[in-house]
Design an enzyme around this catalytic site. Structure first.
Site, short mmCIF file in Angstrom:
data_model
loop_
_atom_site.label_atom_id
_atom_site.label_comp_id
_atom_site.label_asym_id
_atom_site.label_seq_id
_atom_site.Cartn_x
_atom_site.Cartn_y
_atom_site.Cartn_z
N SER A 135 0.85 -1.19 0.00
CA SER A 135 0.00 0.00 0.00
C SER A 135 0.88 1.24 0.00
O SER A 135 2.00 1.21 0.53
CB SER A 135 -0.86 -0.02 1.27
OG SER A 135 -1.39 1.26 1.52
N TYR A 158 -1.03 -0.28 10.25
CA TYR A 158 -1.13 -0.68 8.83
C TYR A 158 0.12 -0.23 8.07
O TYR A 158 0.73 -1.01 7.33
CB TYR A 158 -2.39 -0.06 8.24
CG TYR A 158 -2.70 -0.48 6.82
CD1 TYR A 158 -3.19 -1.75 6.54
CD2 TYR A 158 -2.52 0.41 5.77
CE1 TYR A 158 -3.50 -2.12 5.23
CE2 TYR A 158 -2.82 0.04 4.46
CZ TYR A 158 -3.31 -1.22 4.20
OH TYR A 158 -3.60 -1.59 2.91
P1 NAP Z 1 -10.85 -6.86 1.95
O1 NAP Z 1 -11.97 -6.71 0.98
O2 NAP Z 1 -11.07 -6.48 3.36
O3 NAP Z 1 -10.35 -8.38 1.87
C1 NAP Z 1 -9.37 -8.85 2.75
C2 NAP Z 1 -9.17 -10.33 2.52
O4 NAP Z 1 -8.20 -10.81 3.47
C3 NAP Z 1 -10.45 -11.12 2.72
O5 NAP Z 1 -10.55 -12.10 1.71
C4 NAP Z 1 -10.23 -11.79 4.07
O6 NAP Z 1 -10.87 -13.06 4.10
C5 NAP Z 1 -8.71 -11.97 4.09
N1 NAP Z 1 -8.20 -12.09 5.46
C6 NAP Z 1 -8.14 -11.15 6.42
N2 NAP Z 1 -7.67 -11.67 7.58
C7 NAP Z 1 -7.44 -12.99 7.33
C8 NAP Z 1 -6.97 -14.06 8.12
N3 NAP Z 1 -6.65 -13.92 9.43
N4 NAP Z 1 -6.85 -15.28 7.55
C9 NAP Z 1 -7.19 -15.47 6.25
N5 NAP Z 1 -7.63 -14.48 5.44
C10 NAP Z 1 -7.77 -13.27 5.98
O7 NAP Z 1 -9.58 -6.05 1.48
P2 NAP Z 1 -8.98 -5.63 0.05
O8 NAP Z 1 -9.20 -4.18 -0.11
O9 NAP Z 1 -9.39 -6.59 -1.01
O10 NAP Z 1 -7.43 -5.80 0.39
C11 NAP Z 1 -6.60 -6.81 -0.15
C12 NAP Z 1 -5.16 -6.35 0.02
O11 NAP Z 1 -4.97 -5.12 -0.68
C13 NAP Z 1 -4.75 -6.08 1.47
O12 NAP Z 1 -3.44 -6.56 1.68
C14 NAP Z 1 -4.80 -4.57 1.56
O13 NAP Z 1 -3.93 -4.09 2.56
C15 NAP Z 1 -4.35 -4.18 0.17
N6 NAP Z 1 -4.72 -2.83 -0.26
C16 NAP Z 1 -6.01 -2.51 -0.52
C17 NAP Z 1 -6.33 -1.22 -0.95
C18 NAP Z 1 -7.74 -0.82 -1.27
O14 NAP Z 1 -7.97 0.35 -1.58
N7 NAP Z 1 -8.69 -1.71 -1.25
C19 NAP Z 1 -5.32 -0.26 -1.11
C20 NAP Z 1 -4.01 -0.63 -0.82
C21 NAP Z 1 -3.72 -1.92 -0.42
P3 NAP Z 1 -11.73 -13.64 5.33
O15 NAP Z 1 -12.29 -12.49 6.10
O16 NAP Z 1 -12.74 -14.48 4.63
O17 NAP Z 1 -10.74 -14.46 6.08
#
Ligand code: NAP
Length: 257
Positions: free
Chosen positions: A155, A168
């Site tokens: 990120s 984070y």
């Molecule tokens: P999200 O919709 O909240 O999805 C997060 C995923 O991580 C879910 O599938 C969740 O699955 C899984 N997860 C969380 N804790 C877990 C655990 N203890 N064990 C197994 N799985 C776990 O988030 P997202 O936005 O798609 O983010 C994905 C990645 O992109 C992250 O690393 C985030 O930091 C990064 N990111 C996102 C953005 C953005 O704008 N969206 C920007 C920069 C970086 P379960 O809850 O089913 O376990």
């Protein structure tokens, strides 16, 4: 016209046919879109997350797209389970072609002095230690591939160090150090390890971080997914750098002299 596949093209014509890919955080958001796109490109996807129902819905979507997946309901804080995953992949396929370390948690946005130690630990456990445990368990399998590819989702917070994003930001900075170290350790092998900065995308995590934002102003995980397929492909040769989706640039961190 010729029925003979082009040299290097898998028989099905799909760019990732016969390749095996692990995706963490596959239940929603970026991980779900990446899983579907990898499966559509021909990879067999090993989909990891805690929410079994959402994984089953992903499986339906993958099948409807003509792909295949193995569902692994798993809490990434269960590090022994990560080791068991590595053993199971070794037994069944003997190698791994791509690892997408995408699962992550935001924690709470608040001043450093107010953060509950349990929140701090959980952010480090999921965003940093679980990815190290994935590398520890899956590196031998990536090395057994002809072109092992590891992609970890970071990120802009890793370098912006904005107020209240402490756990984070620290976790993503640590992730970047982890992946760059892994890239250095695999430099003389066929393995390539990349970071990916997705920028702001329309997901549950972004909504939690920015509740007042209009999600329709954001790009979607589906917009990003083809780029993850690219980074997971044998054709991708860069390692130890950040692919920055918002600018479509590969950022190579400066090394001290
Ligand atoms: P999200 O919709 O909240 O999805 C997060 C995923 O991580 C879910 O599938 C969740 O699955 C899984 N997860 C969380 N804790 C877990 C655990 N203890 N064990 C197994 N799985 C776990 O988030 P997202 O936005 O798609 O983010 C994905 C990645 O992109 C992250 O690393 C985030 O930091 C990064 N990111 C996102 C953005 C953005 O704008 N969206 C920007 C920069 C970086 P379960 O809850 O089913 O376990």
């Amino acid at each position: 016209m010729s029925d003979t596949p082009l040299p290097g093209t898998p028989p099905s014509g799909k760019p990732l046919a016969n390749r095996i890919a692990v995706v963490t955080g596959a239940s929603r958001g970026i991980g779900r879109a990446a899983s579907l796109a990898l499966a559509e490109a021909g990879a067999h996807v090993i989909a990891v997350a805690r929410t079994q129902g959402a994984l089953e819905e992903l499986d339906d979507a993958v099948r409807n797209a003509g792909g295949s997946a193995t569902l692994v309901p798993l809490d990434l804080c269960d590090y022994d389970a990560i080791d068991r995953l590595g053993a199971a992949i070794h037994e069944r396929w003997g190698r791994l072609d791509a690892l997408v370390g995408n699962a992550g948690v935001l924690g709470k946005l608040m001043p450093l002095g107010h953060i509950d130690p349990k929140v701090w630990s959980n952010v480090m456990d999921v965003n940093v230690t679980a990815n190290w445990r994935l590398i520890r368990s899956l590196d031998p399998l990536l090395r057994r591939s002809d072109a092992g590819r590891a992609v970890f989702v970071t990120s802009g917070a890793a370098s912006s160090c904005r107020a209240y994003w402490g756990p984070y930001a620290v976790s993503k900075a640590a992730l970047e150090a982890l992946v760059r170290t892994y890239a250095a350790e695999t430099a003389t092998t066929p393995v390539r390890a990349m970071l990916l900065n997705p920028g702001p995308l329309r997901t549950a995590m972004r909504k939690a971080a920015m509740p007042g934002e209009d999600p329709d102003t954001l790009r979607t995980p589906e917009d990003l997914a083809p780029h993850i397929v690219r980074l997971a492909s044998p054709d991708w040769t860069e390692s130890g750098a950040i692919y920055d989706f918002p600018t479509d640039r590969v950022l190579t961190p400066q090394k001290p002299a």
